[in-house]
Design an enzyme around this catalytic site. Structure first.
Site, PDB file in Angstrom:
ATOM      1  CE  LYS A  33      -0.640   0.237   5.023  1.00  0.00           C
ATOM      2  NZ  LYS A  33       0.034   1.522   5.221  1.00  0.00           N
ATOM      3  CB  THR A  34       3.901   2.333   1.851  1.00  0.00           C
ATOM      4  OG1 THR A  34       3.317   1.977   3.107  1.00  0.00           O
ATOM      5  CG2 THR A  34       4.683   3.623   2.005  1.00  0.00           C
ATOM      6  CG  ASP A 219      -0.829   4.857   5.009  1.00  0.00           C
ATOM      7  OD1 ASP A 219      -1.582   3.941   4.610  1.00  0.00           O
ATOM      8  OD2 ASP A 219       0.364   4.670   5.310  1.00  0.00           O
ATOM      9  CD  GLU A 220      -1.802   1.838   8.510  1.00  0.00           C
ATOM     10  OE1 GLU A 220      -2.867   1.207   8.604  1.00  0.00           O
ATOM     11  OE2 GLU A 220      -0.694   1.293   8.357  1.00  0.00           O
ATOM     12  CD  GLN A 250      -3.455  -5.028   8.396  1.00  0.00           C
ATOM     13  OE1 GLN A 250      -2.403  -4.861   9.024  1.00  0.00           O
ATOM     14  NE2 GLN A 250      -3.492  -5.001   7.067  1.00  0.00           N
ATOM     15  NE  ARG A 604       1.343  -7.949  10.989  1.00  0.00           N
ATOM     16  CZ  ARG A 604       1.006  -7.143   9.995  1.00  0.00           C
ATOM     17  NH1 ARG A 604       1.841  -6.214   9.590  1.00  0.00           N
ATOM     18  NH2 ARG A 604      -0.152  -7.274   9.361  1.00  0.00           N
TER      19      ARG A 604
END
Length: 673
Positions: A33-34, A219-220, A250, A604
């Site tokens: 995504k980044t 973002d987020e 998330q 993770r």
């Protein structure tokens, strides 16, 4: 254009090439995504769809904002990135208020208070408010509720309208706000709420920012609260060139005001919004990803999406049921040691994720026993925390009162009332008679040239030592330790010192875990009467040499701290149903967020995932059977190496439903603070 989409998959290309209007990018775990967010910013500037200074991109941490800026600078230039506004929400609020806050009476030179100053101010307000019953209220609790009100976009007047029965809180909130305005001081929540108030009160100022920022990226987005959502909506109006990136699976921060509905309802809030799902996972193997997906799909309210792993099937998820807490920790440490010896995995490839900071003690002990280097991420090592050093000083002192460093700490924490001038005379006496400080105090107390009050304090301390010295030698160590800490007001000291609710709770959990460690030692000690010296010796062997331990190796961190990170090998440890999901989540019926937290932990892992829990545990001196975390049963068996726990006669979903019903009843009256 090709340089901006080279190497991207189809979904990533669609997001990067989006030119205008609202865009929701649902970015599954490990989906890049980044990269998509920064590539799109660079493309918009490079193709002259906007100037660099017309870009606004916000995220939640300074680290993430710095990384975003560095990536954009590489794609464009440092000069171009410097012209953009790439920052956190709070930094954006500071910029707006420094420049235009005078529109609502905020001086350009306002100061920002920290959490401790906020609690102190609220405490002063409560003393002066004159509201009946406030004397026994907790200022930290009021601070938390005021913070949540601000995050919900409610100033005191709006709060009063919506909550007319909450008169005490309104009075405190109103007075607190007036004092801050008088002092020209803001708390962190004001950095979001006051820019919103400014924009609503001064349309011309809002219009200036709307014209300045042509393209907005967030973002987020699943972590935004009500104020952040409303700020974004005002800033992007009327063009609505807003791109939000996030993953509802998330969303794990409701306890600090995040509203998961912001991302779930985005398409309804912005007509014509386009949705792009980043459905390729570049982090985890297929078995790990599909197992995690099977768990999070049990949440009733979520955006449907299927994420596919790019890195192949991989190994099944291994689970381990330890005989007890020690066996579980020993098995994890041995598995890491075996990986280092027999595979290509290094220590730094491993991470151990736990639900709370306090749980780290048992795993740190076993890693130290095997001389495995580790780093505690986002917190101090358990044994470096002040309260643990305090307790160790007490234990060492009762094991050996001639230990002058421990003796000095015991006198001060909490204060036993013996003054430094008195101890100077004790020191002089010790030097004269060539004995230890303790012997000088014990045998020379009557000859000390001190006041009657000081002689009384010395006598009280010696009596305190005598009683608990006897109990440590003849009674249960864990029970004696708890009673001793209670009598010397250590728990009260924690309450006074760490006034913020979360800080106090964490310190208390650490002390409880330390006492729990003594209980475990007693339970497995083959002696009929475990002695304090042996326990100190055992613990000293695994805690010695801390200064020589390199700051690298196995990462130990909480599930919340793990968000955004990735590791080749991950252990989700201590998966006890009374820890995961947390009692607070159970009592409040917020199981979905705990399941999302479990999903975050699972995703993770890149190559190997281990799920572990103890079969039994010691609680208040008694052996208990552990029920494993219910989310384990939501993992399809085909992804697991072995089965979770004992086979149940009940259907899986019926078991889960019954479990949560029983747990909610169990924790409904528990003080979870």
């Amino acid at each position: 254009m090709s340089k901006y989409i080279q190497g991207l998959n189809e979904s990533q290309k669609n997001a990067v090439l989006h030119n205008g209007g609202p865009l929701l990018v649902l970015a599954g775990a490990g989906s890049g995504k980044t990269r998509v967010l920064t590539m799109r910013i660079a493309r918009l500037v490079d193709q002259k769809r906007c100037k660099p200074e017309e870009i606004l991109a916000v995220t939640f941490t300074n680290k993430a904002a710095k990384e975003m800026k560095e990536r954009v600078a590489k794609l464009t230039s440092k000069a171009s990135a410097d012209k953009m506004t790439l920052c956190t929400f709070h930094s954006l609020g500071v910029k707006i208020l420094r420049q235009d806050g005078e529109g609502i009476g905020i001086s350009k030179s306002f100061t920002i208070m920290d959490d401790h100053e906020r609690t102190s101010t609220i405490k002063g307000v409560m003393r002066a408010a004159g509201v009946r019953g406030l004397k026994n209220e907790d200022p930290r609790e009021f601070g938390t509720r005021i913070s949540l009100a601000k995050n919900g976009s409610l100033d005191p007047a709006e709060y009063k309208k919506l909550n007319p029965e909450e008169r005490k809180l309104y009075r405190v909130y109103n007075s607190y706000s007036q004092i801050l305005m008088k002092r020209q001081t803001l708390d962190f929540d004001d950095l979001l709420l006051l820019p919103l108030k400014l924009f609503r009160a001064c349309p011309e100022i809002l219009k200036k920012y709307q014209q300045r920022y042509m393209f907005i990226s967030i973002d987020e987005f699943q972590d935004t609260n009500t104020v952040q959502m409303q700020l974004a909506a005002l800033l992007c109006h009327p063009k609505n060139n807003i791109m939000v990136v996030g993953d509802d699976d998330q969303g794990i921060y409701s306890w600090r005001g995040a509203e998961i509905q912001n991302i779930l309802s985005f398409s309804n809030s912005y007509k014509g919004a386009k949705t792009v799902i980043l459905d390729k996972n570049y982090r985890s193997s297929s078995q790990i990803l599909e197992a995690a997906h099977a768990v999070v799909c049990n949440n009733r309210v979520r955006k449907h999406k299927t994420i596919t792993a790019v890195n192949g099937e991989g190994d099944p998820i291994f689970h381990y049921k330890g005989d007890d807490e020690i066996d579980e920790a020993e098995w994890i440490a041995q598995t890491i040691a075996d990986h280092k010896k027999h595979t290509s995995f290094s220590y730094t490839d491993h991470a151990m994720l736990v639900r709370t900071n306090a749980m780290m003690r048992r795993y740190e002990v076993e890693l130290r026993r095997k001389l495995i280097p580790y780093t505690v991420v986002g917190a101090q090592s358990f044994f470096e925390r002040k309260e643990i050093k305090d307790i160790m000083a007490y234990l060492r002192f009762f094991a050996n009162p001639h230990d002058e460093l421990s003796f000095g700490r015991v006198l001060k924490v909490p204060s036993k009332g013996i003054t430094p001038s008195t101890m100077e005379k004790v020191d002089d006496l010790a030097a004269l008679r060539r004995v230890s400080l303790w012997d000088a105090l014990l045998y020379g107390k009557d000859s000390l040239d001190v006041s009657a009050e000081q002689k009384k304090k010395v006598a009280e301390f010696l009596d305190f030592f005598s009683r608990y010295d006897t109990q440590f030698k003849s009674g249960k160590l864990s029970v004696t330790l708890r009673e001793m800490l209670n009598e010397c007001n250590y728990f009260e000291l924690l309450r006074r010192t760490y006034k913020e609710e979360d800080q106090h709770k964490q310190r208390l959990e650490n002390v409880e875990e330390m006492i729990h460690g003594v209980e475990i030692y007693e339970a497995r000690c083959k002696r009929k009467s475990p002695d304090l010296s042996s326990y100190i010796q055992e613990l000293s062997l695994v805690t010695s040499g801390d200064e020589d331990t390199p700051q690298r190796g196995v990462a130990i961190l909480t599930l919340h701290k793990s968000k955004g990170l990735e590791f080749p090998v991950v252990f989700l440890a201590g998966l006890d149903s009374e820890v995961m999901p947390s009692p607070r989540a159970v009592s409040e019926g917020n199981i979905d967020e705990e399941r999302r937290l479990f999903y975050v932990g699972m995703t993770r892992a890149q190559k190997k995932l281990f799920l572990t829990y103890p079969g039994t545990k010691i609680f208040r001196g008694k052996m208990q059977t552990v029920t494993p975390c219910p989310f384990l049963r939501e993992i399809p068996e085909e992804y697991l190496e072995g089965k979770i726990g004992e086979k149940e006669d009940l259907e899986k979903q019926q078991f889960i439903d019954d479990f949560f019903s029983d747990m909610k009843q169990k924790f409904s009256n528990v003080d979870v603070e």
